[in-house]
Design a protein around this motif. Sequence first.
Motif, PDB file in Angstrom:
ATOM      1  N   SER A 167     -39.361  51.808  -4.395  1.00 51.32           N
ATOM      2  CA  SER A 167     -39.532  53.275  -4.345  1.00 51.32           C
ATOM      3  C   SER A 167     -40.725  53.708  -5.187  1.00 51.32           C
ATOM      4  O   SER A 167     -41.491  54.590  -4.806  1.00 51.32           O
ATOM      5  CB  SER A 167     -38.285  53.980  -4.879  1.00 51.32           C
TER       6      SER A 167
ATOM      7  N   VAL B 118     -38.903  63.242   0.177  1.00 55.71           N
ATOM      8  CA  VAL B 118     -37.617  62.560   0.281  1.00 55.71           C
ATOM      9  C   VAL B 118     -36.818  63.140   1.452  1.00 55.71           C
ATOM     10  O   VAL B 118     -36.769  64.352   1.636  1.00 55.71           O
ATOM     11  CB  VAL B 118     -36.816  62.704  -1.027  1.00 55.71           C
ATOM     12  N   SER B 119     -36.233  62.270   2.260  1.00 59.41           N
ATOM     13  CA  SER B 119     -35.393  62.820   3.332  1.00 59.41           C
ATOM     14  C   SER B 119     -33.970  62.350   3.102  1.00 59.41           C
ATOM     15  O   SER B 119     -33.716  61.172   2.883  1.00 59.41           O
ATOM     16  CB  SER B 119     -35.886  62.348   4.700  1.00 59.41           C
ATOM     17  N   ARG B 120     -33.073  63.322   3.138  1.00 63.40           N
ATOM     18  CA  ARG B 120     -31.698  63.041   2.774  1.00 63.40           C
ATOM     19  C   ARG B 120     -30.920  62.564   3.997  1.00 63.40           C
ATOM     20  O   ARG B 120     -31.094  63.118   5.084  1.00 63.40           O
ATOM     21  CB  ARG B 120     -31.119  64.354   2.277  1.00 63.40           C
ATOM     22  N   PRO B 121     -30.065  61.557   3.856  1.00 69.02           N
ATOM     23  CA  PRO B 121     -29.286  61.089   5.013  1.00 69.02           C
ATOM     24  C   PRO B 121     -28.424  62.232   5.562  1.00 69.02           C
ATOM     25  O   PRO B 121     -27.981  63.088   4.802  1.00 69.02           O
ATOM     26  CB  PRO B 121     -28.382  60.000   4.422  1.00 69.02           C
TER      27      PRO B 121
ATOM     28  N   ASP C  50     -27.388  53.676   3.833  1.00 69.98           N
ATOM     29  CA  ASP C  50     -28.360  54.792   3.793  1.00 69.98           C
ATOM     30  C   ASP C  50     -28.144  55.638   2.543  1.00 69.98           C
ATOM     31  O   ASP C  50     -29.100  56.064   1.892  1.00 69.98           O
ATOM     32  CB  ASP C  50     -28.196  55.687   5.033  1.00 69.98           C
TER      33      ASP C  50
ATOM     34  N   TYR D 116     -30.814  56.128  -0.495  1.00 69.98           N
ATOM     35  CA  TYR D 116     -31.232  57.471  -0.928  1.00 69.98           C
ATOM     36  C   TYR D 116     -31.002  57.649  -2.434  1.00 69.98           C
ATOM     37  O   TYR D 116     -31.847  58.165  -3.163  1.00 69.98           O
ATOM     38  CB  TYR D 116     -30.440  58.514  -0.141  1.00 69.98           C
TER      39      TYR D 116
ATOM     40  N   ASP E 285     -33.464  55.746  -4.418  1.00 66.10           N
ATOM     41  CA  ASP E 285     -34.729  56.465  -4.358  1.00 66.10           C
ATOM     42  C   ASP E 285     -34.737  57.588  -5.422  1.00 66.10           C
ATOM     43  O   ASP E 285     -35.690  57.754  -6.173  1.00 66.10           O
ATOM     44  CB  ASP E 285     -34.894  57.053  -2.955  1.00 66.10           C
TER      45      ASP E 285
ATOM     46  N   ASN F 265     -31.542  67.464  -6.216  1.00 59.17           N
ATOM     47  CA  ASN F 265     -31.096  66.840  -4.960  1.00 59.17           C
ATOM     48  C   ASN F 265     -29.779  66.094  -5.159  1.00 59.17           C
ATOM     49  O   ASN F 265     -28.887  66.126  -4.312  1.00 59.17           O
ATOM     50  CB  ASN F 265     -32.148  65.842  -4.444  1.00 59.17           C
TER      51      ASN F 265
ATOM     52  N   TYR G  56     -20.740  60.568  -2.274  1.00 61.69           N
ATOM     53  CA  TYR G  56     -21.909  60.277  -3.119  1.00 61.69           C
ATOM     54  C   TYR G  56     -21.515  60.034  -4.571  1.00 61.69           C
ATOM     55  O   TYR G  56     -22.216  59.352  -5.299  1.00 61.69           O
ATOM     56  CB  TYR G  56     -22.923  61.421  -3.040  1.00 61.69           C
TER      57      TYR G  56
END
Length: 582
Positions: free
Chosen positions: A62, A145-148, A156, A160, A163, A182, A193
Amino acid sequence: MGDEGGVREAKVEQNSPETSTGDSSLGRAIEFISSLISLSHSVRVFAAKWQLIRIKLEELHSGLIAAEDCDSGQNPSLSSLVPSILVTVNECYDLARRCVDLSYSGKLLMQSDLDVIFAKFDRHVKKLSEIYTTGILTSRYALVVSRPSLGASKDDMRFYMRDLLTRMKVGDMGMKRQALINLHEVVVEDEKYVKVIVEVGDIVHVLVNFLDSPELEIQEESAKVVSVVAGFDSYKGVLIGAGIIAPLIRVLEFGSEGGKVGAARCLQKLTENSDNAWSVSAHGGVTALLKICSNGDSKGELVGPACGVLRNLVGVEEIKRFMVEEGAVSTFIKLVRSKEEAIQVNSIEFLQNIASGDESTRQLVVREGGIRILLRVLEPKWSYPSKTREIAMRAIENLCFSSSSSVSMLMNYGFVDQLLYYIRNGEVSIQELALKVAFRLCGTSEEAKKAMGDAGFMPEFVKFLNAKSFEVREMAAEALSGLVLVPKNRKKFVLDDHSIALLLKLLDPEEGNSGNKKFLISILMSLTSCNSGRKKIVNSGYAKNIEKLAEAEVSSDAKKLVKKLSTNRFRSMLSGIWHHHS
């Protein structure tokens, strides 16, 4: 040795995808690390060590992607770091191959090699972090950053999280803060999470370290995240193990307002059972919390959870003594006047808990004006939420009924009228509670019985004799049987034909509510001690129910009652009535 290095270099080239970034060593490093991560998943031996190495690889991965996105190929510190990363990746690739093929010479030697490689990767991550911290790399990367999506796979989610972890470790201030925001968003939206946070090594430690960050924003965002994690019983131990208590208390003492709120909420959850009470106390938490509660300028959203923590700690005798010495009782009596429900509730519960089973503290609560403030909450003309009122009612019962002087004080302050008000007009939950408290008040003294008779409790109790709940019917009957022992109340009750008829009607053996018959008969026994009472019983259309009970030999009390009603003057009347009805 040099020659062997070349062979390994070639081996990576064979086993790794061709790099599409030309000769850019940064691109090659990213590519090789990615390939090595994949390979590491097929290793079946030394799983724990490979897991740790993989975490470092993902952080490096990352971090290097970040560097590439920051377009900082020209950065000299980075240019010198990448080749040494490539060398370590090569060495690790070789170890991975030998672990997959089980072609290593000895377990101990391989374990030691893996420890060495882990330490090298750890140094690379730290070095990369320093490069970021010097601010040479800009944080345009923070935006990509793209969140699942919801329902994403565990892998995934982990990727994340790693990252975000990398950003928290190696990013600049802005990047760290954004990563924390985030992180907070995903744990609030999806509790899966929270589990990933605990599983991905290091996140908890990074969050705990951030609580001591000189940057108040970082401190505040971390406090928000750990407060969510603390809401899960199974993860409280992880936070405690990471040494979270002391930094949380430092935030309470020196943090921003938002940081303090997060820290207090987190501590409230961590002290729900008193396991961690000593730890909070040992780090000076009690003093810090009392200071927040007694500071008139503290905001409600902070005082609420601060009260909550102290309420949780009050069960530990030595901590309670300390609180009493520090003036906690008067602080909390003041807080009952707060406009906010959470503070009202927590402070009333605190006062109740601190005085529970402790006569000297109970007297202190009374002396400091605790009873008056609780009665103010029950005063119908003030608008308090019904939950606060219920808790105040329970607190009065717990604090006052063990001492006759407190009961007298209650009555002098108008508590009897308040109780009657809630029995007549309260919502169901507080109405039942008021009934329970009235029932207990009846049993405290002759004075209380007289006052309740004068205030008009008897007709209210009669209404409850028909209630759905067995417990309510029984309490009402028992309370009434106590009240009519007072001559003045008895005279009053006899005037009420409707109530006498209802009592007799409820004695019908076919009526379901058999449980409170002994109290109903006891009430009637009391009433027979005056002529007009006996007359009314005999003249009631339901008088035959007493004889039915006596004949069925269900109740020796019923036989006594028949005897009492059958004195000469009434015998002919009775036999006339009963034969007429039979």
